[in-house]
Design an enzyme around this catalytic site. Sequence first.
Site, PDB file in Angstrom:
ATOM      1  N   ASP A 178    -120.140 -52.607 -90.841  1.00 12.25           N
ATOM      2  CA  ASP A 178    -120.440 -51.035 -90.316  1.00 12.25           C
ATOM      3  C   ASP A 178    -119.653 -50.139 -89.978  1.00 12.25           C
ATOM      4  O   ASP A 178    -119.667 -49.255 -89.060  1.00 12.25           O
ATOM      5  CB  ASP A 178    -121.657 -51.162 -89.352  1.00 12.25           C
ATOM      6  CG  ASP A 178    -122.893 -52.102 -89.727  1.00 12.25           C
ATOM      7  OD1 ASP A 178    -123.266 -52.155 -90.766  1.00 12.25           O
ATOM      8  OD2 ASP A 178    -123.303 -52.759 -88.725  1.00 12.25           O
TER       9      ASP A 178
ATOM     10  N   LYS B  59    -117.881 -48.094 -94.586  1.00 20.56           N
ATOM     11  CA  LYS B  59    -117.211 -48.437 -95.969  1.00 20.56           C
ATOM     12  C   LYS B  59    -118.141 -47.521 -96.774  1.00 20.56           C
ATOM     13  O   LYS B  59    -117.267 -46.735 -97.879  1.00 20.56           O
ATOM     14  CB  LYS B  59    -117.599 -49.764 -96.385  1.00 20.56           C
ATOM     15  CG  LYS B  59    -116.860 -50.792 -95.608  1.00 20.56           C
ATOM     16  CD  LYS B  59    -117.165 -52.189 -95.685  1.00 20.56           C
ATOM     17  CE  LYS B  59    -118.502 -52.560 -95.406  1.00 20.56           C
ATOM     18  NZ  LYS B  59    -118.783 -52.561 -94.059  1.00 20.56           N
TER      19      LYS B  59
ATOM     20  N   ALA C 293    -126.122 -55.669 -96.561  1.00 17.21           N
ATOM     21  CA  ALA C 293    -125.296 -54.364 -96.339  1.00 17.21           C
ATOM     22  C   ALA C 293    -126.046 -53.414 -96.110  1.00 17.21           C
ATOM     23  O   ALA C 293    -127.335 -53.326 -96.771  1.00 17.21           O
ATOM     24  CB  ALA C 293    -124.171 -54.337 -97.570  1.00 17.21           C
ATOM     25  N   GLY C 294    -125.580 -52.481 -95.721  1.00 15.80           N
ATOM     26  CA  GLY C 294    -126.180 -50.980 -95.483  1.00 15.80           C
ATOM     27  C   GLY C 294    -125.299 -50.183 -95.333  1.00 15.80           C
ATOM     28  O   GLY C 294    -124.539 -49.964 -94.380  1.00 15.80           O
ATOM     29  N   HIS C 295    -125.132 -49.460 -96.378  1.00 13.32           N
ATOM     30  CA  HIS C 295    -123.824 -48.458 -96.820  1.00 13.32           C
ATOM     31  C   HIS C 295    -124.452 -46.956 -96.610  1.00 13.32           C
ATOM     32  O   HIS C 295    -125.207 -46.586 -97.529  1.00 13.32           O
ATOM     33  CB  HIS C 295    -123.047 -48.771 -97.741  1.00 13.32           C
ATOM     34  CG  HIS C 295    -122.487 -49.990 -97.712  1.00 13.32           C
ATOM     35  ND1 HIS C 295    -121.602 -50.639 -98.768  1.00 13.32           N
ATOM     36  CD2 HIS C 295    -122.482 -50.967 -96.894  1.00 13.32           C
ATOM     37  CE1 HIS C 295    -121.217 -51.707 -98.540  1.00 13.32           C
ATOM     38  NE2 HIS C 295    -122.029 -52.086 -97.224  1.00 13.32           N
TER      39      HIS C 295
ATOM     40  N   GLN D 173    -120.135 -56.040 -95.597  1.00 11.64           N
ATOM     41  CA  GLN D 173    -119.473 -56.862 -94.183  1.00 11.64           C
ATOM     42  C   GLN D 173    -118.334 -56.471 -93.728  1.00 11.64           C
ATOM     43  O   GLN D 173    -117.609 -55.427 -93.990  1.00 11.64           O
ATOM     44  CB  GLN D 173    -119.961 -58.259 -94.406  1.00 11.64           C
ATOM     45  CG  GLN D 173    -121.315 -58.679 -94.648  1.00 11.64           C
ATOM     46  CD  GLN D 173    -122.025 -58.571 -95.894  1.00 11.64           C
ATOM     47  OE1 GLN D 173    -121.536 -59.122 -96.825  1.00 11.64           O
ATOM     48  NE2 GLN D 173    -122.999 -57.770 -95.960  1.00 11.64           N
TER      49      GLN D 173
HETATM   50  P1  GDP Z   1    -121.017 -49.408 -93.799  1.00 12.70           P
HETATM   51  O1  GDP Z   1    -121.896 -50.581 -93.668  1.00 12.70           O
HETATM   52  O2  GDP Z   1    -119.657 -49.827 -93.438  1.00 12.70           O
HETATM   53  O3  GDP Z   1    -121.000 -48.595 -94.818  1.00 12.70           O
HETATM   54  O4  GDP Z   1    -121.043 -48.454 -92.496  1.00 12.70           O
HETATM   55  P2  GDP Z   1    -122.894 -48.052 -91.998  1.00 12.70           P
HETATM   56  O5  GDP Z   1    -123.156 -47.062 -92.881  1.00 12.70           O
HETATM   57  O6  GDP Z   1    -123.628 -49.262 -91.821  1.00 12.70           O
HETATM   58  O7  GDP Z   1    -122.510 -47.388 -90.637  1.00 12.70           O
HETATM   59  C1  GDP Z   1    -121.773 -46.632 -90.315  1.00 12.70           C
HETATM   60  C2  GDP Z   1    -122.607 -45.391 -89.560  1.00 12.70           C
HETATM   61  O8  GDP Z   1    -121.466 -44.642 -89.086  1.00 12.70           O
HETATM   62  C3  GDP Z   1    -123.402 -44.791 -90.464  1.00 12.70           C
HETATM   63  O9  GDP Z   1    -124.516 -44.472 -89.871  1.00 12.70           O
HETATM   64  C4  GDP Z   1    -122.511 -43.538 -90.819  1.00 12.70           C
HETATM   65  O10 GDP Z   1    -123.337 -42.292 -91.370  1.00 12.70           O
HETATM   66  C5  GDP Z   1    -121.661 -43.088 -89.528  1.00 12.70           C
HETATM   67  N1  GDP Z   1    -120.263 -42.605 -89.802  1.00 12.70           N
HETATM   68  C6  GDP Z   1    -119.455 -42.922 -90.658  1.00 12.70           C
HETATM   69  N2  GDP Z   1    -118.175 -42.356 -90.331  1.00 12.70           N
HETATM   70  C7  GDP Z   1    -118.478 -41.579 -89.035  1.00 12.70           C
HETATM   71  C8  GDP Z   1    -117.520 -40.888 -88.335  1.00 12.70           C
HETATM   72  O11 GDP Z   1    -116.411 -40.569 -88.581  1.00 12.70           O
HETATM   73  N3  GDP Z   1    -118.240 -40.402 -87.252  1.00 12.70           N
HETATM   74  C9  GDP Z   1    -119.459 -40.754 -86.786  1.00 12.70           C
HETATM   75  N4  GDP Z   1    -119.729 -40.164 -85.841  1.00 12.70           N
HETATM   76  N5  GDP Z   1    -120.243 -41.426 -87.721  1.00 12.70           N
HETATM   77  C10 GDP Z   1    -119.743 -41.876 -88.852  1.00 12.70           C
HETATM   78  P1  IMO Z   2    -122.351 -53.847 -94.004  1.00 14.46           P
HETATM   79  O1  IMO Z   2    -121.946 -54.246 -95.267  1.00 14.46           O
HETATM   80  C1  IMO Z   2    -123.050 -55.710 -90.217  1.00 14.46           C
HETATM   81  C2  IMO Z   2    -124.303 -59.821 -89.933  1.00 14.46           C
HETATM   82  C3  IMO Z   2    -125.821 -60.025 -89.445  1.00 14.46           C
HETATM   83  C4  IMO Z   2    -125.428 -61.480 -89.125  1.00 14.46           C
HETATM   84  C5  IMO Z   2    -124.455 -62.208 -89.844  1.00 14.46           C
HETATM   85  C6  IMO Z   2    -125.192 -62.975 -90.910  1.00 14.46           C
HETATM   86  O2  IMO Z   2    -123.427 -52.909 -93.815  1.00 14.46           O
HETATM   87  O3  IMO Z   2    -121.219 -53.628 -93.129  1.00 14.46           O
HETATM   88  P2  IMO Z   2    -126.592 -62.720 -92.836  1.00 14.46           P
HETATM   89  O4  IMO Z   2    -127.675 -61.732 -93.182  1.00 14.46           O
HETATM   90  O5  IMO Z   2    -125.549 -62.360 -94.081  1.00 14.46           O
HETATM   91  O6  IMO Z   2    -126.787 -63.961 -93.068  1.00 14.46           O
HETATM   92  O7  IMO Z   2    -126.237 -62.216 -91.699  1.00 14.46           O
HETATM   93  O8  IMO Z   2    -123.891 -61.036 -90.429  1.00 14.46           O
HETATM   94  N1  IMO Z   2    -124.285 -58.864 -91.008  1.00 14.46           N
HETATM   95  C7  IMO Z   2    -123.791 -57.644 -90.904  1.00 14.46           C
HETATM   96  N2  IMO Z   2    -123.333 -56.994 -89.957  1.00 14.46           N
HETATM   97  N3  IMO Z   2    -122.778 -55.211 -91.262  1.00 14.46           N
HETATM   98  C8  IMO Z   2    -123.397 -55.641 -92.546  1.00 14.46           C
HETATM   99  O9  IMO Z   2    -123.336 -55.280 -93.579  1.00 14.46           O
HETATM  100  C9  IMO Z   2    -123.835 -57.181 -92.170  1.00 14.46           C
HETATM  101  N4  IMO Z   2    -124.255 -58.110 -92.967  1.00 14.46           N
HETATM  102  C10 IMO Z   2    -124.437 -59.055 -92.259  1.00 14.46           C
HETATM  103  O10 IMO Z   2    -126.125 -59.130 -88.505  1.00 14.46           O
HETATM  104  O11 IMO Z   2    -125.031 -61.586 -87.395  1.00 14.46           O
HETATM  105 MG    MG Z   3    -123.560 -51.155 -92.653  1.00 12.22          MG
END
Ligand code: GDP
Ligand code: IMO
Ligand code: MG
Length: 422
Positions: free
Chosen positions: A13, A16, A39-41, A222
Amino acid sequence: MSVDVLLGLQWGDEGKGKIVDFLAPNYDFIARFQGGPNAGHTLEFDGIKHVLHQIPSGIFREDKYNIIGNGVVLDPVIFMKEVTQIHDKFDIQLKNILTISSRAQLISPVHRLLDRVLEENKGDKKIGSTLKGIGPTYQDKIGRHGLRVGDVLSESFHDKYKLQKSYHDYFLDGYYNEQFQNEETQFFDSIDFLKQFDILDTEYLINKNVEKNKKILAEGAQGTLLDIDFGSYPFVTSSNTTTAGACIGLGISPKKIGEVFGIFKAYCTRVGAGPFPTELFNEEGKQIGINGNEFGSTTGRPRRCGWLDIPALKYSVMLNGVTKLYMMKADVLSDFKEVKICVGYNYKGKEIDYFPSSIDSEDIEPIYKTFDGWTSSTNSCKDYDSLEENFKDYIRFIEDKTGVNIKLISLGPDREETIYIN
Ligand code: GDP
Ligand code: IMO
Ligand code: MG
């Protein structure tokens, strides 16, 4: 002739999705190399926010081709939902811009059920899995009875599915209820849907295009500290999230790796269980969570928050061969009079500056260096020069400690809220 890699240096998170979307115009292909719908991007542009789980983050840029690599585990049900949603919301026909590796592994309802039952049986030793069936699918892959995406084109697909399921009957006996049967029906419907996509030996597609000097960006999921080998085991995911994972997960030689972009938050978060040395249990931790809207993009769970951890960051830089650092979410710390960075730990009576292979949270105490905060809002900052001097000190300290330059600073979730430093 090389492939650039973009990956997370912390516990996931890091942002990415935002940065893959930001960089995508410079590339011809965007390829996911591991993980699955755990993943949640998140991507934000033109006032729209969208979260991708299974699909690479290059799909919103024109003329880009996206690849789901062999290292990925694909849930066809989630895939079908995502594709349909993207079509309805953005009028994008993913069939024309997306290819899936015939070697990617399929997540079935059996894997999701196994994930749930295994976690339930672990009681207070739970990993906090996203329950998307990731661990059990990779187990079946390594156990050499995985179902691969290429199998959906075979007439014996049903038999292969039944055989794989039968290996788990001894454990799941009693769990095959009506809900499970509905999920099986959904699964087979989604397999028919999947067949409409290009299913190819993508290792050839990628290597041929590397030879042609096409530009390829490998998208990690991740983060390094969740890597199955090098993360905070057993509280990890089940794939290699590091640069080496990009080679395995796409079929490219290590010699073909170009830049490695390492993404990290200006602080740390973690969702799920497991050690987190700099975790804050006080108001500061709560404030980071509120300012950063730190809730999981896949499960909605609140993320645990803490200060930036240099030993962990240096460890990730080392494992991945990071060539450029990208710092995310520094805007979140704007409210703070003081900010801290962990520079080492007191661990079991000794001072250490490395990330240990096994961490007992009770026995680890971070050693902090305190910095004056950048108290004005970063909203108006459009280039490096416009950043407050305190903020620049924070950046220089991280560069000095890791030995890698910070080349990108993200100050908000939107594509546009990004400073690139030449
Ligand atoms: P990922 O899994 O690495 O793609 O990251 P996520 O999307 O799960 O989580 C990142 C969160 O931070 C999302 O809600 C983005 O919209 C937000 N985000 C990304 N870059 C920034 C930043 O520079 N500032 C703030 N405030 N939020 C950001
Ligand atoms: P992105 O790509 C944050 C964490 C879960 C748990 C552990 C194992 O959005 O960064 P799993 O479902 O893989 O068996 O879970 O890994 N986890 C993540 N934490 N971002 C993620 O993906 C994750 N994918 C898995 O919360 O602790
Ligand atoms: Mg994520």
